[in-house]
Design a protein around this motif. Structure first.
Motif, PDB file in Angstrom:
ATOM      1  N   LEU A 105       0.829  -1.215   0.000  1.00 33.10           N
ATOM      2  CA  LEU A 105       0.000   0.000   0.000  1.00 33.10           C
ATOM      3  C   LEU A 105       0.859   1.258   0.000  1.00 33.10           C
ATOM      4  CD1 LEU A 105      -2.765   1.419   0.294  1.00 33.10           C
ATOM      5  CD2 LEU A 105      -2.500   1.173   2.786  1.00 33.10           C
ATOM      6  N   GLY A 109       0.346   1.863  -3.807  1.00 32.60           N
ATOM      7  CA  GLY A 109      -0.992   2.427  -3.820  1.00 32.60           C
ATOM      8  C   GLY A 109      -2.098   1.427  -3.516  1.00 32.60           C
ATOM      9  N   GLN A 110      -3.334   1.957  -3.491  1.00 31.04           N
ATOM     10  CA  GLN A 110      -4.482   1.166  -3.061  1.00 31.04           C
ATOM     11  C   GLN A 110      -4.808   0.014  -4.019  1.00 31.04           C
ATOM     12  OE1 GLN A 110      -7.783   3.799  -2.420  1.00 31.04           O
ATOM     13  NE2 GLN A 110      -6.912   4.689  -0.557  1.00 31.04           N
ATOM     14  N   ALA A 113      -2.472  -2.791  -3.408  1.00 30.61           N
ATOM     15  CA  ALA A 113      -2.727  -3.370  -2.087  1.00 30.61           C
ATOM     16  C   ALA A 113      -4.006  -4.202  -2.087  1.00 30.61           C
ATOM     17  CB  ALA A 113      -2.822  -2.260  -1.040  1.00 30.61           C
ATOM     18  N   GLY A 114      -5.024  -3.748  -2.828  1.00 30.40           N
ATOM     19  CA  GLY A 114      -6.258  -4.527  -2.927  1.00 30.40           C
ATOM     20  C   GLY A 114      -6.022  -5.872  -3.582  1.00 30.40           C
TER      21      GLY A 114
END
Length: 445
Positions: A105, A109-110, A113-114
């Motif tokens: 993350l 970034g998101q 990370a997702g």
């Protein structure tokens, strides 16, 4: 539930019906985690009924529900038994690798990370949840989830062997949903689009059934175990996975060791010597069966080209760890960074222990090694024939994890860690386990 599932999949049911089945399976898991784990093990080897992303499908969702259901019961229990050391270390691995998602993350970034979080649930995180749940649910001697896992693995072997024997026997019929990818005549794949992945799936049930056949005291049970082991051993052989053959060898050693130590030791020494002598001839024959230059040793060499790729992947993982020794590169970052660090072929470490060091740093890497050693030591405490089979199953899986990437398959994780979790419970709480006759053991054995 499982019969309904097979019927829905075989009739190519509407997605809404499959979603409804998954919802009902989730409710059943909340009400009865034992039934939920049996259902999960039963569907584990086969294709996802529904998917929400590339990584997330019904099986990871059911694993999450199973973990929540068991956690609630553990917290609500009045007198909670102290968790065995392997379960504690499994929890540490789950938390440590989850921290790696935070590293992703921060760095990427998101979105990244997702994706990492979904891979975690379908991979090592979900595996540790299944192990913990299986151990908790088997603490009173319940073996139904283990039986479900072995039966599911046996069914997967039968389907995979049948599919390997003919391109039209399974494909195009009502069971077409059970097999993956295009038909491949050179190596058995079947339920998983990877020969090594299929081998890692089959090795656990094969170990349990071989132990039944060799060490079981009831003649009918031994005959049943031997018959059921045939498709599993056949499937393992035709994957042409060397890790599978090594795993089978250790299954034989462990079963023989439980009868007489000197027999097991003799098989171990003779087997290792024979392997060194016969390896070049076997690799040549294997290369001719598989086809392709990557599977054939070059003149004057023992290693085949794919071995060189694997060794390079291990070196790449080591370089990643040296670059970030404390935190690692972040969970599931190897594929993202492989080319940058020198692996532009496999883009996977082909060693789960090196992956932990490369992606999570030395603390989680050491946790992984401790988990393997502690689990082996605890499983070795159970001197019954079933204990021998579970120990052999774990050793066989560890061999696969040393040369390949079995944590990447939710199918494999569900089956093997249901078996291993049950074995940990048997070792931790032997007084409440069903009585079993021991194999004949001498004082020296």
């Amino acid at each position: 539930m499982l019969a309904t599932y097979v019927g829905l999949r075989s009739l190519d049911a509407d997605r809404n019906l499959l979603v409804a089945w998954v919802v009902i399976a989730g409710v059943v898991t909340i009400l009865s985690p034992v039934s939920g784990l049996m259902i999960l093990a039963g569907i584990a080897p086969f294709t996802e009924p529904i998917t929400f992303s590339r990584q997330l499908g019904a099986r990871p969702i059911l694993i999450a529900i199973l973990g929540a259901a068991v956690a609630i019961r553990y917290v609500a229990a009045g007198a909670r038994p102290r968790p065995p050391l392997p379960v504690v270390l499994a929890g540490g691995l789950a938390v440590g690798t989850a921290v790696g998602i935070g590293v992703i993350l921060i760095r990427y970034g998101q979105g990244a990370a997702g994706d990492a979080a979904q891979n975690w649930l379908a991979g090592i995180g979900g595996a540790m949840v299944v192990l913990t749940a299986a151990a908790w649910l088997a603490r009173d001697g319940d073996r139904r989830p283990l039986i479900a896992a072995v039966l599911a693995g046996t069914a997967a072997a039968i389907i995979s062997v049948a599919d390997f024997s003919s391109a039209t026997l399974i494909r195009g019929g009502p069971l077409d949903w059970t097999v993956r990818s295009a038909w491949y005549p050179a190596r058995l794949m079947g339920v998983i689009p990877s020969p090594n992945g299929t081998a890692a799936l089959l090795i656990g049930p094969a170990a349990v059934l071989v132990a039944v056949a060799v060490l079981g005291r009831d003649a009918r049970l031994r005959l049943l175990g031997a018959a059921a082991a045939v498709p599993l051993l056949t499937g393992l052989y035709f994957t042409y996975s060397r890790a599978a053959l090594i795993g089978i060898f250790f299954i034989v050693v462990i079963c023989a060791w439980r009868i007489r130590r000197w027999v097991g030791a003799t098989i171990l020494v003779v087997g290792l010597g024979a392997a060194l002598i016969l390896a070049p001839a076997y690799l040549q024959a294997r290369g001719q069966s598989i086809g392709g230059d990557y599977a054939r040793p070059q003149p004057g060499q023992i290693f085949i080209p794919s071995d060189q790729w694997r060794l390079n992947a291990w070196a790449t993982a080591a370089r990643m760890w040296a670059d970030e020794p404390l935190t690692g590169q972040g969970f599931f970052a190897y594929g993202r960074l492989a080319t940058q660090f020198g692996d532009d072929v496999l883009k996977a470490p082909h060693n789960e222990w090196l992956r932990l060091f490369a992606e999570e740093g030395f603390i989680v890497g050491l946790l992984g090694i401790a988990f393997v050693l502690a689990t082996f030591a605890w499983l070795a405490r159970d001197r019954s024939w079933l204990g021998a089979g579970i120990l052999a199953a774990f050793v066989g899986w560890c061999v696969a994890a040393t040369f390949n990437n079995p944590f990447g398959y939710v199918q494999v994780n569900t089956i093997i860690f249901t078996i291993v979790g049950t074995g940990i419970a048997r070792a931790a709480w032997p007084a409440v386990q069903p009585a079993e006759q021991e194999p004949t053991i001498t004082e020296s054995g």
